[in-house]
Design a protein around this motif. Structure first.
Motif, mmCIF file in Angstrom:
data_model
loop_
_atom_site.group_PDB
_atom_site.id
_atom_site.type_symbol
_atom_site.label_atom_id
_atom_site.label_comp_id
_atom_site.label_asym_id
_atom_site.label_seq_id
_atom_site.Cartn_x
_atom_site.Cartn_y
_atom_site.Cartn_z
ATOM 1 N N HIS A 3 -6.387 1.704 -7.646
ATOM 2 C CA HIS A 3 -6.426 3.129 -7.290
ATOM 3 C C HIS A 3 -7.722 3.364 -6.533
ATOM 4 C CE1 HIS A 3 -7.255 7.437 -8.154
ATOM 5 N NE2 HIS A 3 -5.962 7.545 -7.959
ATOM 6 N N ASN A 4 -7.626 3.722 -5.266
ATOM 7 C CA ASN A 4 -8.795 3.879 -4.389
ATOM 8 C C ASN A 4 -9.696 2.647 -4.408
ATOM 9 O OD1 ASN A 4 -8.034 6.480 -3.590
ATOM 10 N ND2 ASN A 4 -9.036 7.391 -5.362
ATOM 11 N N GLU A 56 -2.586 0.660 -4.355
ATOM 12 C CA GLU A 56 -2.333 -0.635 -3.731
ATOM 13 C C GLU A 56 -1.874 -1.592 -4.822
ATOM 14 O OE1 GLU A 56 -4.475 -3.918 -0.833
ATOM 15 O OE2 GLU A 56 -5.600 -2.196 -1.526
ATOM 16 N N GLY A 93 -0.215 5.058 -0.168
ATOM 17 C CA GLY A 93 -1.230 6.106 -0.244
ATOM 18 C C GLY A 93 -2.504 5.587 -0.903
ATOM 19 N N ASN A 94 -2.877 6.152 -2.048
ATOM 20 C CA ASN A 94 -4.079 5.738 -2.776
ATOM 21 C C ASN A 94 -3.836 4.560 -3.709
ATOM 22 O OD1 ASN A 94 -5.676 7.725 -1.614
ATOM 23 N ND2 ASN A 94 -5.067 9.224 -3.149
ATOM 24 N N GLU A 147 3.078 8.587 -5.675
ATOM 25 C CA GLU A 147 3.000 7.645 -4.550
ATOM 26 C C GLU A 147 4.113 6.593 -4.600
ATOM 27 O OE1 GLU A 147 0.855 7.873 -2.040
ATOM 28 O OE2 GLU A 147 -0.448 9.417 -2.870
ATOM 29 N N ASP A 171 -5.073 11.297 -13.836
ATOM 30 C CA ASP A 171 -5.036 11.303 -12.368
ATOM 31 C C ASP A 171 -4.326 10.058 -11.843
ATOM 32 O OD1 ASP A 171 -6.407 13.689 -12.281
ATOM 33 O OD2 ASP A 171 -8.372 12.739 -12.021
ATOM 34 N N LYS A 184 0.852 -1.192 0.000
ATOM 35 C CA LYS A 184 0.000 0.000 0.000
ATOM 36 C C LYS A 184 0.886 1.239 0.000
ATOM 37 C CE LYS A 184 -4.203 1.788 1.040
ATOM 38 N NZ LYS A 184 -5.006 2.216 -0.024
ATOM 39 N N THR A 191 -0.838 9.924 -9.704
ATOM 40 C CA THR A 191 -0.819 9.248 -8.407
ATOM 41 C C THR A 191 0.258 8.173 -8.370
ATOM 42 O OG1 THR A 191 -3.194 9.653 -8.201
ATOM 43 C CG2 THR A 191 -2.241 8.030 -6.715
#
Length: 151
Positions: free
Chosen positions: A74-75, A54, A51-52, A120, A112, A49, A116
């Motif tokens: 992502h999220n 995984e 941040g956003n 990240e 986006d 993991k 990320t």
């Protein structure tokens, strides 16, 4: 995207949509990256993991050029696959977008995700390895190309 074409006093309405159909990006792994490119398969955690983002280790056989493949979430939504090149001691990491990302309602979602992943995981952008662009249109581009190529 709409365009109005006037030929011989005729009024034709043409509709076209241009979109990305498939995209594969290459990143460069550095010693400052938060994602560690581990070569030993026994030492790689099943889930990582950042941040956003995984990463889930994918143990299925993949490309021979890459050593490890990770499913990227992502999220909580699967957005693609990450392939590490540690087998050949290369710092290159490839990312394949899933089609659902490129065909989503939000036009900037793929960008986006790119930002990320870059921030990240601490990876550096290298290049676009593969890109397919689709054009959906009411115009017959094959016929137009054939005419221009012949003349």
């Amino acid at each position: 995207m709409e365009s109005l074409i006037n030929t011989n006093s005729q009024h034709n309405e043409q509709r076209s949509i241009i979109h990305i159909d498939r995209m594969n990006l290459t990143f460069r792994h550095t010693c400052f990256s938060t994602f560690k490119n581990i070569r030993n398969p026994d030492a790689i955690p099943e889930r990582q993991k950042f941040g956003n983002i995984e990463l889930m280790l994918d143990n299925r056989c993949g490309s021979n050029a890459y050593y490890h493949t990770f499913g990227v979430y992502h999220n909580g939504i699967k957005v693609g696959k990450l392939h590490t090149g540690s087998k050949m001691c290369k710092p290159d990491i490839e990312f394949d977008y899933d089609k659902q990302v490129l065909y989503s309602v939000s036009r900037d979602w793929w960008f986006d995700i790119y930002k990320t992943i870059k921030s990240e995981l601490g990876l550096e952008y290298n290049n676009i390895n593969y890109l397919e662009i689709c054009v959906d249109s009411t115009m017959n581009f094959a016929e137009m190309y054939g005419y221009m190529n012949a003349n």
